[in-house]
Design a protein around this motif. Structure first.
Motif, PDB file in Angstrom:
ATOM      1  N   LYS A  58      -7.526 -13.629   3.644  1.00 40.70           N
ATOM      2  CA  LYS A  58      -8.845 -14.103   3.200  1.00 40.70           C
ATOM      3  C   LYS A  58      -9.460 -13.123   2.215  1.00 40.70           C
ATOM      4  N   ASP A  59      -9.439 -11.846   2.575  1.00 44.92           N
ATOM      5  CA  ASP A  59      -9.948 -10.806   1.676  1.00 44.92           C
ATOM      6  C   ASP A  59      -8.733 -10.102   1.078  1.00 44.92           C
ATOM      7  N   GLN A  60      -8.441 -10.394  -0.191  1.00 47.02           N
ATOM      8  CA  GLN A  60      -7.232  -9.867  -0.811  1.00 47.02           C
ATOM      9  C   GLN A  60      -7.429  -8.492  -1.449  1.00 47.02           C
ATOM     10  N   HIS A  61      -8.643  -8.009  -1.523  1.00 48.93           N
ATOM     11  CA  HIS A  61      -8.948  -6.678  -2.064  1.00 48.93           C
ATOM     12  C   HIS A  61      -8.425  -6.500  -3.499  1.00 48.93           C
ATOM     13  N   ILE A  62      -8.418  -7.524  -4.295  1.00 47.52           N
ATOM     14  CA  ILE A  62      -7.873  -7.421  -5.648  1.00 47.52           C
ATOM     15  C   ILE A  62      -8.980  -7.106  -6.647  1.00 47.52           C
ATOM     16  N   VAL A  63      -8.603  -6.351  -7.662  1.00 48.26           N
ATOM     17  CA  VAL A  63      -9.504  -6.031  -8.767  1.00 48.26           C
ATOM     18  C   VAL A  63      -9.133  -6.892  -9.966  1.00 48.26           C
ATOM     19  N   ASP A  64      -7.841  -7.099 -10.169  1.00 48.43           N
ATOM     20  CA  ASP A  64      -7.332  -7.904 -11.270  1.00 48.43           C
ATOM     21  C   ASP A  64      -7.546  -9.389 -10.968  1.00 48.43           C
ATOM     22  N   TYR A  88       2.046  -9.607 -16.215  1.00 48.28           N
ATOM     23  CA  TYR A  88       2.703  -8.373 -16.626  1.00 48.28           C
ATOM     24  C   TYR A  88       1.764  -7.475 -17.439  1.00 48.28           C
ATOM     25  N   VAL A  89       0.938  -8.085 -18.251  1.00 49.12           N
ATOM     26  CA  VAL A  89       0.050  -7.334 -19.148  1.00 49.12           C
ATOM     27  C   VAL A  89      -0.999  -6.552 -18.357  1.00 49.12           C
ATOM     28  N   THR A  90      -1.481  -7.113 -17.266  1.00 44.17           N
ATOM     29  CA  THR A  90      -2.555  -6.469 -16.511  1.00 44.17           C
ATOM     30  C   THR A  90      -2.043  -5.680 -15.306  1.00 44.17           C
ATOM     31  N   TYR A  91      -0.731  -5.546 -15.142  1.00 43.27           N
ATOM     32  CA  TYR A  91      -0.168  -4.885 -13.961  1.00 43.27           C
ATOM     33  C   TYR A  91      -0.443  -3.385 -13.991  1.00 43.27           C
ATOM     34  N   ASN A  92      -0.883  -2.886 -12.845  1.00 41.38           N
ATOM     35  CA  ASN A  92      -1.112  -1.456 -12.642  1.00 41.38           C
ATOM     36  C   ASN A  92      -0.526  -1.107 -11.277  1.00 41.38           C
ATOM     37  N   ARG A  93       0.472  -0.241 -11.243  1.00 35.95           N
ATOM     38  CA  ARG A  93       1.164   0.068  -9.986  1.00 35.95           C
ATOM     39  C   ARG A  93       0.232   0.668  -8.942  1.00 35.95           C
ATOM     40  N   GLY A  94      -0.644   1.545  -9.335  1.00 36.01           N
ATOM     41  CA  GLY A  94      -1.586   2.158  -8.399  1.00 36.01           C
ATOM     42  C   GLY A  94      -2.513   1.136  -7.769  1.00 36.01           C
ATOM     43  N   GLU A  95      -2.999   0.226  -8.571  1.00 38.22           N
ATOM     44  CA  GLU A  95      -3.866  -0.835  -8.055  1.00 38.22           C
ATOM     45  C   GLU A  95      -3.087  -1.733  -7.078  1.00 38.22           C
ATOM     46  N   ALA A  96      -1.827  -2.019  -7.402  1.00 39.42           N
ATOM     47  CA  ALA A  96      -0.998  -2.850  -6.524  1.00 39.42           C
ATOM     48  C   ALA A  96      -0.777  -2.147  -5.188  1.00 39.42           C
ATOM     49  N   MET A  97      -0.493  -0.852  -5.217  1.00 40.22           N
ATOM     50  CA  MET A  97      -0.271  -0.097  -3.982  1.00 40.22           C
ATOM     51  C   MET A  97      -1.528  -0.075  -3.118  1.00 40.22           C
ATOM     52  N   ASN A  98      -2.680   0.168  -3.728  1.00 41.98           N
ATOM     53  CA  ASN A  98      -3.931   0.205  -2.973  1.00 41.98           C
ATOM     54  C   ASN A  98      -4.256  -1.151  -2.362  1.00 41.98           C
ATOM     55  N   THR A  99      -4.041  -2.212  -3.113  1.00 39.00           N
ATOM     56  CA  THR A  99      -4.302  -3.556  -2.610  1.00 39.00           C
ATOM     57  C   THR A  99      -3.395  -3.870  -1.424  1.00 39.00           C
ATOM     58  N   LYS A 135       5.387 -12.152 -15.591  1.00 38.08           N
ATOM     59  CA  LYS A 135       4.664 -11.717 -14.400  1.00 38.08           C
ATOM     60  C   LYS A 135       5.381 -10.536 -13.758  1.00 38.08           C
ATOM     61  N   THR A 136       4.648  -9.852 -12.899  1.00 39.22           N
ATOM     62  CA  THR A 136       5.172  -8.719 -12.154  1.00 39.22           C
ATOM     63  C   THR A 136       4.876  -8.945 -10.674  1.00 39.22           C
ATOM     64  N   GLN A 137       5.843  -8.595  -9.852  1.00 36.98           N
ATOM     65  CA  GLN A 137       5.672  -8.730  -8.416  1.00 36.98           C
ATOM     66  C   GLN A 137       5.980  -7.382  -7.766  1.00 36.98           C
ATOM     67  N   TYR A 138       5.054  -6.906  -6.959  1.00 38.05           N
ATOM     68  CA  TYR A 138       5.213  -5.663  -6.205  1.00 38.05           C
ATOM     69  C   TYR A 138       5.464  -6.064  -4.755  1.00 38.05           C
ATOM     70  N   ILE A 139       6.593  -5.621  -4.170  1.00 39.78           N
ATOM     71  CA  ILE A 139       7.009  -6.068  -2.843  1.00 39.78           C
ATOM     72  C   ILE A 139       7.116  -4.865  -1.917  1.00 39.78           C
ATOM     73  N   SER A 140       6.523  -4.997  -0.740  1.00 37.64           N
ATOM     74  CA  SER A 140       6.566  -3.935   0.259  1.00 37.64           C
ATOM     75  C   SER A 140       6.995  -4.548   1.594  1.00 37.64           C
ATOM     76  N   THR A 141       7.923  -3.890   2.311  1.00 33.27           N
ATOM     77  CA  THR A 141       8.437  -4.385   3.587  1.00 33.27           C
ATOM     78  C   THR A 141       8.122  -3.365   4.669  1.00 33.27           C
ATOM     79  N   VAL A 142       7.450  -3.829   5.745  1.00 33.62           N
ATOM     80  CA  VAL A 142       7.026  -2.926   6.825  1.00 33.62           C
ATOM     81  C   VAL A 142       7.378  -3.492   8.187  1.00 33.62           C
ATOM     82  N   LYS A 143       7.459  -2.602   9.169  1.00 32.84           N
ATOM     83  CA  LYS A 143       7.672  -2.976  10.570  1.00 32.84           C
ATOM     84  C   LYS A 143       6.484  -2.458  11.364  1.00 32.84           C
ATOM     85  N   PHE A 144       5.880  -3.360  12.152  1.00 31.57           N
ATOM     86  CA  PHE A 144       4.699  -3.006  12.941  1.00 31.57           C
ATOM     87  C   PHE A 144       5.111  -2.598  14.349  1.00 31.57           C
TER      88      PHE A 144
END
Length: 146
Positions: A58-64, A88-99, A135-144
């Motif tokens: 619901k809250d995606q915490h996106i700036v872009d 792709y033009v607006t992609y920022n890795r730091g912003e993606a990680m924080n989101t 486009k750019t896709q940032y993918i993260s895989t986690v185990k809870f």
């Protein structure tokens, strides 16, 4: 020499008979279980094992403005794969990680998990969508863990 071979063969045959009796006893008890048992049958287990819930936070915490976040959650394994996708033009890795971190914290709190750890390194994927936009896709895989 003949006595030793005879003794070994008799021990092996006794073990095989005992093994056959123990497996027959187990099979008999499984078939006699009531239908409303809490043990799922193989078809239900396969369905549960491969179940993947796609969650849009619901809250995606996106700036872009072109970005969106999607979570693929596998409840049987307590694993999640989170996708941050934007132009792709607006992609920022730091912003993606924080989101992604903020969305993971929200997900952890909503599903009552204690912590999480990364299973794989984060990935970036660059592609063109069906309309030809880059486009750019940032993918993260986690185990809870609970």
């Amino acid at each position: 020499m003949k006595k030793i071979v005879f003794i070994l063969l008799s021990i092996i045959s006794i073990n095989l008979v005992m093994l056959a009796q123990s497996t027959n006893g187990k099979t008999g008890s499984v078939t006699s279980m009531p239908k409303n048992s809490s043990i799922p049958n193989t078809e239900d287990f396969e369905e549960i094992k491969t179940k993947v819930e796609v969650i849009i936070p619901k809250d995606q915490h996106i700036v872009d403005e072109t970005a969106n976040v999607k979570i693929e959650y596998m409840p049987l394994y307590d694993e999640a794969r989170i996708y941050y996708e934007c132009m792709y033009v607006t992609y920022n890795r730091g912003e993606a990680m924080n989101t992604v971190l903020q969305c993971l914290e929200d997900f952890k709190a909503d599903h009552k998990y204690y912590s999480y750890k990364y299973i794989k390194d984060d990935k970036e994927r660059f592609f063109k969508d069906d309309k030809g936009r880059r486009k750019t896709q940032y993918i993260s895989t986690v185990k809870f863990s609970r």
